[in-house]
Scaffold this motif. Structure first.
Motif, PDB file in Angstrom:
ATOM      1  N   ALA A   1       0.831  -1.212   0.000  1.00  0.00           N
ATOM      2  CA  ALA A   1       0.000   0.000   0.000  1.00  0.00           C
ATOM      3  C   ALA A   1       0.862   1.258   0.000  1.00  0.00           C
ATOM      4  O   ALA A   1       0.553   2.229  -0.692  1.00  0.00           O
ATOM      5  N   GLU A   2       1.965   1.227   0.739  1.00  0.00           N
ATOM      6  CA  GLU A   2       2.857   2.392   0.795  1.00  0.00           C
ATOM      7  C   GLU A   2       3.510   2.647  -0.565  1.00  0.00           C
ATOM      8  O   GLU A   2       3.592   3.794  -1.014  1.00  0.00           O
ATOM      9  N   SER A   3       3.952   1.593  -1.237  1.00  0.00           N
ATOM     10  CA  SER A   3       4.567   1.732  -2.562  1.00  0.00           C
ATOM     11  C   SER A   3       3.556   2.242  -3.585  1.00  0.00           C
ATOM     12  O   SER A   3       3.885   3.072  -4.434  1.00  0.00           O
ATOM     13  N   VAL A   4       2.325   1.738  -3.505  1.00  0.00           N
ATOM     14  CA  VAL A   4       1.279   2.172  -4.421  1.00  0.00           C
ATOM     15  C   VAL A   4       1.006   3.659  -4.214  1.00  0.00           C
ATOM     16  O   VAL A   4       0.887   4.421  -5.178  1.00  0.00           O
ATOM     17  N   GLN A   5       0.943   4.093  -2.962  1.00  0.00           N
ATOM     18  CA  GLN A   5       0.709   5.511  -2.671  1.00  0.00           C
ATOM     19  C   GLN A   5       1.844   6.379  -3.194  1.00  0.00           C
ATOM     20  O   GLN A   5       1.618   7.453  -3.742  1.00  0.00           O
ATOM     21  N   ARG A   6       3.071   5.896  -3.071  1.00  0.00           N
ATOM     22  CA  ARG A   6       4.236   6.621  -3.601  1.00  0.00           C
ATOM     23  C   ARG A   6       4.133   6.774  -5.113  1.00  0.00           C
ATOM     24  O   ARG A   6       4.387   7.842  -5.665  1.00  0.00           O
ATOM     25  N   GLU A   7       3.733   5.688  -5.796  1.00  0.00           N
ATOM     26  CA  GLU A   7       3.574   5.742  -7.252  1.00  0.00           C
ATOM     27  C   GLU A   7       2.453   6.704  -7.646  1.00  0.00           C
ATOM     28  O   GLU A   7       2.564   7.443  -8.615  1.00  0.00           O
ATOM     29  N   TYR A   8       1.374   6.682  -6.878  1.00  0.00           N
ATOM     30  CA  TYR A   8       0.265   7.605  -7.143  1.00  0.00           C
ATOM     31  C   TYR A   8       0.766   9.050  -7.056  1.00  0.00           C
ATOM     32  O   TYR A   8       0.490   9.867  -7.941  1.00  0.00           O
ATOM     33  N   GLU A   9       1.493   9.370  -5.996  1.00  0.00           N
ATOM     34  CA  GLU A   9       2.008  10.732  -5.815  1.00  0.00           C
ATOM     35  C   GLU A   9       2.978  11.110  -6.935  1.00  0.00           C
ATOM     36  O   GLU A   9       2.967  12.240  -7.429  1.00  0.00           O
ATOM     37  N   ARG A  10       3.820  10.170  -7.347  1.00  0.00           N
ATOM     38  CA  ARG A  10       4.765  10.425  -8.443  1.00  0.00           C
ATOM     39  C   ARG A  10       3.999  10.720  -9.735  1.00  0.00           C
ATOM     40  O   ARG A  10       4.293  11.679 -10.441  1.00  0.00           O
ATOM     41  N   ASN A  11       3.000   9.903 -10.032  1.00  0.00           N
ATOM     42  CA  ASN A  11       2.210  10.101 -11.252  1.00  0.00           C
ATOM     43  C   ASN A  11       1.448  11.416 -11.207  1.00  0.00           C
ATOM     44  O   ASN A  11       1.369  12.136 -12.209  1.00  0.00           O
ATOM     45  N   LYS A  12       0.912  11.737 -10.047  1.00  0.00           N
ATOM     46  CA  LYS A  12       0.165  12.989  -9.910  1.00  0.00           C
ATOM     47  C   LYS A  12       1.089  14.190 -10.112  1.00  0.00           C
ATOM     48  O   LYS A  12       0.728  15.155 -10.796  1.00  0.00           O
ATOM     49  N   GLU A  13       2.274  14.130  -9.558  1.00  0.00           N
ATOM     50  CA  GLU A  13       3.231  15.237  -9.708  1.00  0.00           C
ATOM     51  C   GLU A  13       3.575  15.448 -11.180  1.00  0.00           C
ATOM     52  O   GLU A  13       3.568  16.567 -11.683  1.00  0.00           O
ATOM     53  N   ILE A  14       3.862  14.367 -11.887  1.00  0.00           N
ATOM     54  CA  ILE A  14       4.181  14.459 -13.324  1.00  0.00           C
ATOM     55  C   ILE A  14       2.976  15.020 -14.083  1.00  0.00           C
ATOM     56  O   ILE A  14       3.116  15.914 -14.916  1.00  0.00           O
ATOM     57  N   GLY A  15       1.802  14.498 -13.780  1.00  0.00           N
ATOM     58  CA  GLY A  15       0.593  14.936 -14.472  1.00  0.00           C
ATOM     59  C   GLY A  15       0.290  16.398 -14.261  1.00  0.00           C
ATOM     60  O   GLY A  15      -0.037  17.123 -15.213  1.00  0.00           O
ATOM     61  N   LEU A  16       0.411  16.873 -13.027  1.00  0.00           N
ATOM     62  CA  LEU A  16       0.133  18.285 -12.751  1.00  0.00           C
ATOM     63  C   LEU A  16       1.186  19.183 -13.394  1.00  0.00           C
ATOM     64  O   LEU A  16       0.849  20.239 -13.935  1.00  0.00           O
ATOM     65  N   ARG A  17       2.429  18.748 -13.362  1.00  0.00           N
ATOM     66  CA  ARG A  17       3.511  19.548 -13.955  1.00  0.00           C
ATOM     67  C   ARG A  17       3.346  19.684 -15.457  1.00  0.00           C
ATOM     68  O   ARG A  17       3.586  20.739 -16.028  1.00  0.00           O
ATOM     69  N   LEU A  18       2.888  18.617 -16.121  1.00  0.00           N
ATOM     70  CA  LEU A  18       2.781  18.623 -17.583  1.00  0.00           C
ATOM     71  C   LEU A  18       1.359  18.878 -18.088  1.00  0.00           C
ATOM     72  O   LEU A  18       1.114  18.818 -19.288  1.00  0.00           O
ATOM     73  N   GLY A  19       0.433  19.135 -17.181  1.00  0.00           N
ATOM     74  CA  GLY A  19      -0.959  19.350 -17.604  1.00  0.00           C
ATOM     75  C   GLY A  19      -1.596  18.086 -18.144  1.00  0.00           C
ATOM     76  O   GLY A  19      -2.455  18.136 -19.025  1.00  0.00           O
ATOM     77  N   ALA A  20      -1.189  16.942 -17.613  1.00  0.00           N
ATOM     78  CA  ALA A  20      -1.675  15.651 -18.103  1.00  0.00           C
ATOM     79  C   ALA A  20      -2.342  14.852 -16.985  1.00  0.00           C
ATOM     80  O   ALA A  20      -2.390  13.633 -17.037  1.00  0.00           O
ATOM     81  N   TRP A  21      -2.849  15.546 -15.977  1.00  0.00           N
ATOM     82  CA  TRP A  21      -3.574  14.891 -14.880  1.00  0.00           C
ATOM     83  C   TRP A  21      -5.056  15.084 -15.146  1.00  0.00           C
ATOM     84  O   TRP A  21      -5.600  16.174 -14.994  1.00  0.00           O
ATOM     85  N   LYS A  22      -5.708  14.035 -15.614  1.00  0.00           N
ATOM     86  CA  LYS A  22      -7.109  14.118 -16.026  1.00  0.00           C
ATOM     87  C   LYS A  22      -7.939  13.084 -15.277  1.00  0.00           C
ATOM     88  O   LYS A  22      -7.638  11.888 -15.340  1.00  0.00           O
ATOM     89  N   GLY A  23      -8.961  13.527 -14.594  1.00  0.00           N
ATOM     90  CA  GLY A  23      -9.862  12.614 -13.905  1.00  0.00           C
ATOM     91  C   GLY A  23      -9.177  11.728 -12.891  1.00  0.00           C
ATOM     92  O   GLY A  23      -9.539  10.564 -12.734  1.00  0.00           O
TER      93      GLY A  23
END
Length: 176
Positions: A130-152
């Motif tokens: 669960a901790e690793s999954v949460q880390r991956e979620y945060e990493r993906n969210k950071e990339i998405g917000l930075r590049l304008g690619a965080w949708k839904g």
């Protein structure tokens, strides 16, 4: 001399004659297209005048109502347990052993939300707690917000390949 076709604005839709003709046209279309000789089950869909048979559209009397499913913390915990045990991409196994009321495709969609990434291919067979999954979620969210690619609630790929490049760079610096 050419006859002029009525325009949309010249038709008097407030007249009862207009609505009577429209209703008659609808009935004729129902009779023509709803009753198919090759499909006997459609014969009771409309009556001989083209009126809908409301009973045709009701569920059968002996129909069993679908069991309502709710996705909650317990289901999420079991999904995370399945990701840790079987890995991403093994949704059928997770469904069969931990969440039988949810299909493999249901679990794939839930995993997209949990991981925060629309495309799970780079995670194929990846296992994490669960901790690793949460880390991956945060990493993906950071990339998405930075590049304008965080949708839904998920990182989505772009046509320019910038998202994939950012993922690859992030994975080199800190593998999942």
């Amino acid at each position: 001399m050419a006859t002029q076709q009525p325009t949309q604005s010249s038709i008097d839709t407030s007249s009862s004659e207009f609505w009577r003709q429209k209703q008659e046209w609808i009935k004729q279309m129902r009779l023509q297209f709803s009753r198919r000789p090759e499909f006997p089950e459609t014969h009771s869909m409309v009556d001989d005048e083209g009126m809908l048979n409301q009973e045709y559209f009701q569920p059968p009397k002996d129909a069993v109502p679908a069991v309502e499913r709710k996705w909650g913390d317990d289901e999420k915990r079991k999904l995370l347990e399945g990701i840790e045990k079987y890995g991403i991409g093994h949704f059928r196994e997770i469904s069969e052993t931990l969440l039988p009321q949810w299909s493999g495709n249901d679990l794939r969609m839930k995993t997209i939300r949990v991981m925060g990434r629309q495309n799970l291919q780079l995670y194929k067979d990846w296992r994490g707690n669960a901790e690793s999954v949460q880390r991956e979620y945060e990493r993906n969210k950071e990339i998405g917000l930075r590049l304008g690619a965080w949708k839904g609630g998920a990182l989505v790929y772009d046509d320019d390949g910038l998202v994939l490049q950012a993922i690859e760079e992030s994975n080199k610096a800190n593998p999942p």
